[in-house]
Design an enzyme around this catalytic site. Structure first.
Site, PDB file in Angstrom:
ATOM      1  CG  HIS A  72      -1.815  -1.084   1.085  1.00 36.57           C
ATOM      2  ND1 HIS A  72      -2.880  -1.278   2.058  1.00 36.57           N
ATOM      3  CD2 HIS A  72      -2.264  -1.922   0.351  1.00 36.57           C
ATOM      4  CE1 HIS A  72      -3.890  -2.149   1.668  1.00 36.57           C
ATOM      5  NE2 HIS A  72      -3.398  -2.591   0.378  1.00 36.57           N
TER       6      HIS A  72
ATOM      7  CD  GLU B 274      -1.461   4.044   3.728  1.00 39.12           C
ATOM      8  OE1 GLU B 274      -2.403   3.792   4.350  1.00 39.12           O
ATOM      9  OE2 GLU B 274      -1.234   3.169   2.688  1.00 39.12           O
TER      10      GLU B 274
ATOM     11  CB  CYS C 249      -5.864  -0.876   5.567  1.00 36.94           C
ATOM     12  SG  CYS C 249      -4.190  -1.772   5.566  1.00 36.94           S
TER      13      CYS C 249
ATOM     14  CD1 TRP D  21     -14.010   5.170 -38.251  1.00 33.48           C
ATOM     15  CD2 TRP D  21     -14.923   4.550 -36.174  1.00 33.48           C
ATOM     16  NE1 TRP D  21     -13.598   3.980 -37.893  1.00 33.48           N
ATOM     17  CE2 TRP D  21     -13.945   3.650 -36.671  1.00 33.48           C
ATOM     18  CE3 TRP D  21     -15.557   4.478 -34.907  1.00 33.48           C
ATOM     19  CZ2 TRP D  21     -13.792   2.381 -35.904  1.00 33.48           C
ATOM     20  CZ3 TRP D  21     -15.296   3.326 -34.119  1.00 33.48           C
ATOM     21  CH2 TRP D  21     -14.199   2.227 -34.678  1.00 33.48           C
TER      22      TRP D  21
ATOM     23  NE  ARG E 250     -14.100   0.965 -25.071  1.00 32.27           N
ATOM     24  CZ  ARG E 250     -14.285   0.038 -26.382  1.00 32.27           C
ATOM     25  NH1 ARG E 250     -13.257  -0.630 -26.792  1.00 32.27           N
ATOM     26  NH2 ARG E 250     -15.225  -0.021 -27.199  1.00 32.27           N
TER      27      ARG E 250
ATOM     28  CG  LEU F  90     -16.749  -4.899 -26.799  1.00 32.24           C
ATOM     29  CD1 LEU F  90     -17.683  -5.805 -25.980  1.00 32.24           C
ATOM     30  CD2 LEU F  90     -17.366  -3.567 -26.856  1.00 32.24           C
TER      31      LEU F  90
ATOM     32  N   GLY G  29     -26.072  -0.767 -27.360  1.00 31.58           N
ATOM     33  CA  GLY G  29     -26.767   0.331 -28.117  1.00 31.58           C
ATOM     34  C   GLY G  29     -27.864   0.880 -27.642  1.00 31.58           C
TER      35      GLY G  29
ATOM     36  CB  SER H  13     -33.169  -0.865 -20.677  1.00 29.07           C
ATOM     37  OG  SER H  13     -31.888  -1.354 -20.823  1.00 29.07           O
TER      38      SER H  13
END
Length: 360
Positions: A54, A56, A79, A174, A188, A208, A294, A300
């Site tokens: 980490h 620290e 932590c 495009w 991404r 993707l 899409g 939705s």
């Protein structure tokens, strides 16, 4: 005690360091740390998941013996639990730190103030709050995930000026230019997973992938009620993990079973249940998700209220009413019922416009 101008400067440096972990710490948060003695930085560190230590600990190791009697600036509470590494709070005490500035406490149930409490009990002076909002902002996905146990969701669309994502026949390459597409791949890189619907897979055969100056594996998520995803789709070529959410029974000999993780979820109306999909992803510690379409997927997800952030890229083109709409039916009949976007920001990317805003 309020933080001085020097304290704020050191915390801002810790925040700069924390951002170096962007896209490379999940499911952990981005954390930066600075050790200061006699007004000089003697140790710096930030967290990278694959390197275990980490922020620290990295900063304290760099400071060495100079950490004794020094001040530690850290963007997130140290932590207080065993994970892949021992608790950072114990290393802080062992190093002899006398004073700590903490930008924001860790909301995780296994920490949630325990680190600060432990350090105070060991006689270390604690100051909480400098640069709190900046520290929360860089880890907004982590904070959201801890609270809701499902990923922070970004809806990304590339649109014509009249809100279309493709020509009537499906042609979409495009709408935006190269600079906008590089901007998309940068984001991404920052997210854990990317999601599209089956219609996008069938129409565009997208890979993707993350194509930025740094490479990264990304989880690919497909909403495919009837398991129509072709086994030769480009999305399988990179070797990144693929999840397909569906609702129909999967034949034992389905070729997709060897290419992807198949997850059966219920429907909610005409679409797969967004809560079921996101809760499943959350159980696998996916803290952030880009939804790229899409139109029916976009509509939705907005209607289900699962979107936290919008990224809309507008190319200087007009397709007219026969073009494919970027957002499908929302069942909005009055302007008063329209979904509203807050914190809207606009930026020019070459010939394109980038608009960013928050939902809810």
């Amino acid at each position: 005690m309020s933080a001085s101008a020097a304290d704020i400067q050191f915390m801002r440096r810790a925040l700069q360091l924390a951002r170096r972990g962007a896209g490379r710490v999940s499911p952990n948060p981005m954390v930066g740390a600075v050790v200061v003695r006699d007004g000089q930085i003697v140790g710096e560190g930030y967290h990278l998941y694959q390197k275990l230590h980490h922020a620290e600990v990295v900063a304290l190791e760099q400071a060495g013996s100079r950490a004794r009697g020094a001040t530690l600036y850290v963007t997130l509470e140290p932590c207080a639990h065993w994970g892949r590494t021992p608790p950072c709070m114990e290393r802080v005490v062992e190093a002899g730190i006398r004073e700590i500035f903490v930008a924001v406490t860790d909301p995780s149930p296994q920490v949630a103030g325990k680190g600060v409490q432990y350090l105070r009990s060991r006689g270390i002076r604690i100051h909480e709050g400098p640069c709190r909002e900046q520290a929360r902002r860089i880890n907004e996905a982590f904070f959201f995930f801890v609270q809701h146990r499902r990923p922070f969701c970004l809806l990304k669309l590339a649109l014509t000026l009249d809100g279309r994502i493709a020509a009537p026949g499906g042609d979409s390459k495009w709408i935006t230019g190269e600079k906008a597409r590089r901007h998309v791949h940068r984001h991404r890189f920052l997210y854990d997973a990317i999601l599209v619907g089956i219609e996008t897979v069938l129409a565009d055969d997208p890979s993707l992938d993350v194509r930025w100056r740094l490479r990264k594996r990304i989880r690919k998520v497909i909403l495919d009620s009837q398991l129509r995803t072709p086994v030769n789709s480009r999305l399988f070529q990179s070797g990144d993990p693929v999840w397909i959410f569906h609702r129909c029974p999967c034949p034992p000999d389905s070729p997709l079973a060897g290419r992807a993780r198949l997850v059966r979820v219920p429907r909610a109306g005409r679409f797969l249940s967004w809560p079921a999909v996101l809760e499943s992803l959350g159980r696998d510690s996916i803290t952030s998700l880009i939804i790229e379409g899409g139109g029916r997927v976009a509509g939705s997800s907005l209607q289900a209220g699962v979107i936290q952030r919008l990224h809309f890229y507008y190319g200087p083109k007009i397709l007219g009413s026969r073009g494919v709409p970027g957002v499908a039916e929302l069942k909005v009949s009055r302007l008063a019922d329209a979904l509203t976007v807050s914190g809207l920001k606009v930026k020019r990317l070459g010939q394109d416009l980038f608009m960013e805003g928050n939902m809810g």
